[in-house]
Motif scaffolding. Structure first.
Motif, PDB file in Angstrom:
ATOM      1  N   UNK A  29      43.854   9.087  27.776  1.00 59.12           N
ATOM      2  CA  UNK A  29      44.439   9.612  26.547  1.00 59.12           C
ATOM      3  C   UNK A  29      43.391   9.940  25.491  1.00 59.12           C
ATOM      4  N   UNK A  30      42.196   9.450  25.647  1.00 58.53           N
ATOM      5  CA  UNK A  30      41.097   9.803  24.744  1.00 58.53           C
ATOM      6  C   UNK A  30      39.797   9.379  25.396  1.00 58.53           C
ATOM      7  N   UNK A  35      31.676   7.374  26.177  1.00 64.70           N
ATOM      8  CA  UNK A  35      31.300   5.989  26.422  1.00 64.70           C
ATOM      9  C   UNK A  35      32.432   5.181  27.047  1.00 64.70           C
ATOM     10  N   UNK A  36      33.644   5.388  26.553  1.00 68.66           N
ATOM     11  CA  UNK A  36      34.807   4.628  26.999  1.00 68.66           C
ATOM     12  C   UNK A  36      35.984   5.577  27.143  1.00 68.66           C
ATOM     13  N   UNK A  37      36.772   5.386  28.190  1.00 71.70           N
ATOM     14  CA  UNK A  37      37.989   6.183  28.393  1.00 71.70           C
ATOM     15  C   UNK A  37      39.197   5.314  28.075  1.00 71.70           C
ATOM     16  N   UNK A  38      40.104   5.843  27.260  1.00 72.63           N
ATOM     17  CA  UNK A  38      41.246   5.071  26.798  1.00 72.63           C
ATOM     18  C   UNK A  38      42.480   5.359  27.646  1.00 72.63           C
ATOM     19  N   UNK A  53      38.476  10.251  19.408  1.00 69.01           N
ATOM     20  CA  UNK A  53      37.118  10.163  19.925  1.00 69.01           C
ATOM     21  C   UNK A  53      36.273   9.053  19.332  1.00 69.01           C
ATOM     22  N   UNK A  54      36.888   8.148  18.563  1.00 67.96           N
ATOM     23  CA  UNK A  54      36.117   7.094  17.884  1.00 67.96           C
ATOM     24  C   UNK A  54      36.824   5.764  18.006  1.00 67.96           C
ATOM     25  N   UNK A  84      39.294  -4.683  17.038  1.00 71.73           N
ATOM     26  CA  UNK A  84      39.067  -3.343  17.572  1.00 71.73           C
ATOM     27  C   UNK A  84      40.194  -2.403  17.188  1.00 71.73           C
ATOM     28  N   UNK A  85      39.840  -1.132  17.139  1.00 70.20           N
ATOM     29  CA  UNK A  85      40.808  -0.036  17.070  1.00 70.20           C
ATOM     30  C   UNK A  85      40.463   0.917  18.202  1.00 70.20           C
ATOM     31  N   UNK A  86      41.410   1.118  19.118  1.00 63.02           N
ATOM     32  CA  UNK A  86      41.227   2.017  20.253  1.00 63.02           C
ATOM     33  C   UNK A  86      42.219   3.167  20.133  1.00 63.02           C
ATOM     34  N   UNK A  87      41.750   4.413  20.116  1.00 65.16           N
ATOM     35  CA  UNK A  87      42.652   5.564  19.992  1.00 65.16           C
ATOM     36  C   UNK A  87      43.223   5.981  21.344  1.00 65.16           C
ATOM     37  N   UNK A  88      44.527   6.289  21.347  1.00 71.20           N
ATOM     38  CA  UNK A  88      45.199   6.720  22.574  1.00 71.20           C
ATOM     39  C   UNK A  88      46.190   7.840  22.262  1.00 71.20           C
TER      40      UNK A  88
END
Length: 386
Positions: free
Chosen positions: A64-65, A88-91, A184-185, A199-203
């Motif tokens: 998703x991001x 760096x990371x896939x959400x 993306x952040x 943490x805050x993870x965008x999806x």
């Protein structure tokens, strides 16, 4: 009564990875899962490169991001953002990710039964018997437990834990402006409780926001999450999910097997102690367990975990101990080129922490941190928006 070659308890990443590996090798495999897929699972949902590589040939990952920017703060202050030229990371959302892993295991030949809870495990030299909540019994020549750290298989094997943490998390549907703000952040905040972070993870149209700290600090952890949401301007949003869970990390000599029963993933207490990242450990340990059963050598599982995963956990333990003592200096070191490269290499799966910690600049920085006296962590809340 049917005697299965292999029964797996739990249909998360560890259990489904074990099922895929074993069934693909021709092992008659049954998976028992108490829930029904797709199901919500409390999890940050950030896949590092190690996890992506592990499933690359198995599923199309529902991303998703893709994050290429990370903002770091120290209890809401001293923020800085670093950007990487590559993601760096896939959400992911765990309900979608796990459902695809389930489909892959079934396609490989495994049978999955949902809505089935295992209450007890018994074994003798010839077989394992799983006692179900409905009174039925399932028999197997081997069992892989992937039913979580408090499940029946972990109790049967006698898994011992060195570190127990409390994670609190909310899933927030967010309006377009917030989606754009976080696209993306991700944000990592080193918190007011020793060893804690948020943490805050965008999806896409959701944000996963959470905090984690040592068990026994429940009220301070809940206050940290409230303050964190408030200073980011997110406290007025209504969560779609609001949940908590305990993560348990094994002692280094904790058993991974008892006779014909192996444990993997959370059931074995396998996760990285500092970041508490567990998906890559679940995927890898599940596969290793499935391969060991398929190869007729359960002991190979213990050997491979000790060779491949334990050194990473040992390095993570060292990082956590330093982080607990001096989070302020740890935060500052992440802003340096060597510190940022260490973090980026870990996220991309280009180097595990045990490999990164052998690099001379990182070694020197950590040695300096270990010589510094511990400093009390400031606990006042902040109002700065990241």
């Amino acid at each position: 009564m049917i005697i299965w070659d292999l029964v797996i308890v739990g249909a998360g990443p560890a259990g489904l990875s074990a099922a895929h590996a074993a069934a693909r090798a021709g092992v008659r495999t049954l998976v028992l899962e108490r829930a029904t897929h797709p199901r919500y699972k409390t999890c940050g949902g950030g896949l590092i490169g190690t996890s992506l590589a592990e499933v690359a040939e198995r599923i199309d990952v529902p991303v998703h991001d893709r994050v290429d920017r990370v903002t770091f703060t120290r209890d809401g202050r001293r923020g800085f953002t670093r950007r990487h030229p590559e993601p760096l990371v896939s959400m992911i959302r765990r309900e979608e990710f796990d459902h695809r892993l389930r489909s892959a295991a079934v396609a490989a030949g495994a049978e999955v039964r949902e809505g089935v809870a295992v209450r007890a495990v018994e074994q003798d030299p010839d077989e394992v018997r799983l006692r179900l909540a409905d009174g039925d019994t399932v028999r197997a020549r081997a069992v892989i437990g992937a039913d979580g750290s408090s499940g029946a298989t972990a109790r049967h094997v006698g898994v011992a834990h060195r570190q127990v943490d409390l994670g609190l998390e909310v899933e927030l549907p967010v309006p377009p402006a917030e989606q754009e703000r976080w696209r993306g952040r991700l944000l990592l905040d080193w918190g007011p409780v020793p060893g804690s972070y948020a943490w805050v993870f965008p999806k896409g149209d959701r944000l996963t926001v959470g905090v984690i700290s040592a068990r026994g600090e429940g009220e301070r952890t809940r206050a940290y999450l409230r303050d964190f949401l408030a200073r980011l301007g997110l406290s007025e949003l209504t969560p779609e999910h609001d949940s908590g869970h305990l993560t348990r990390c094994r002692t280094e000599d904790s058993p991974l097997r008892r006779g014909r029963v192996l444990v993997a993933g959370d059931a074995a207490g396998l996760l990285e102690p500092w970041s508490r990242e567990g998906i890559s450990f679940a995927l890898r340990s599940g596969r290793l367990a499935g391969e060991a059963v398929a190869g007729g050598d359960p002991g190979a599982y213990e050997r491979e975990v000790n060779r491949r995963l334990v050194p990473e956990m040992r390095a993570g333990r060292r990082l956590l101990e330093i982080f607990e003592r001096r989070p302020d200096v740890f935060h500052a070191l992440l802003a340096t080129p060597p510190g940022w490269r260490m973090f980026a290499r870990f996220c991309q799966g280009r180097a595990s922490f045990d490999q990164v910690l052998t690099r001379r600049p990182v070694r020197a920085g950590l040695a300096l941190l270990e010589r510094l006296p511990a400093r009390p962590v400031r606990s006042e809340s902040r109002s700065v928006r990241a």
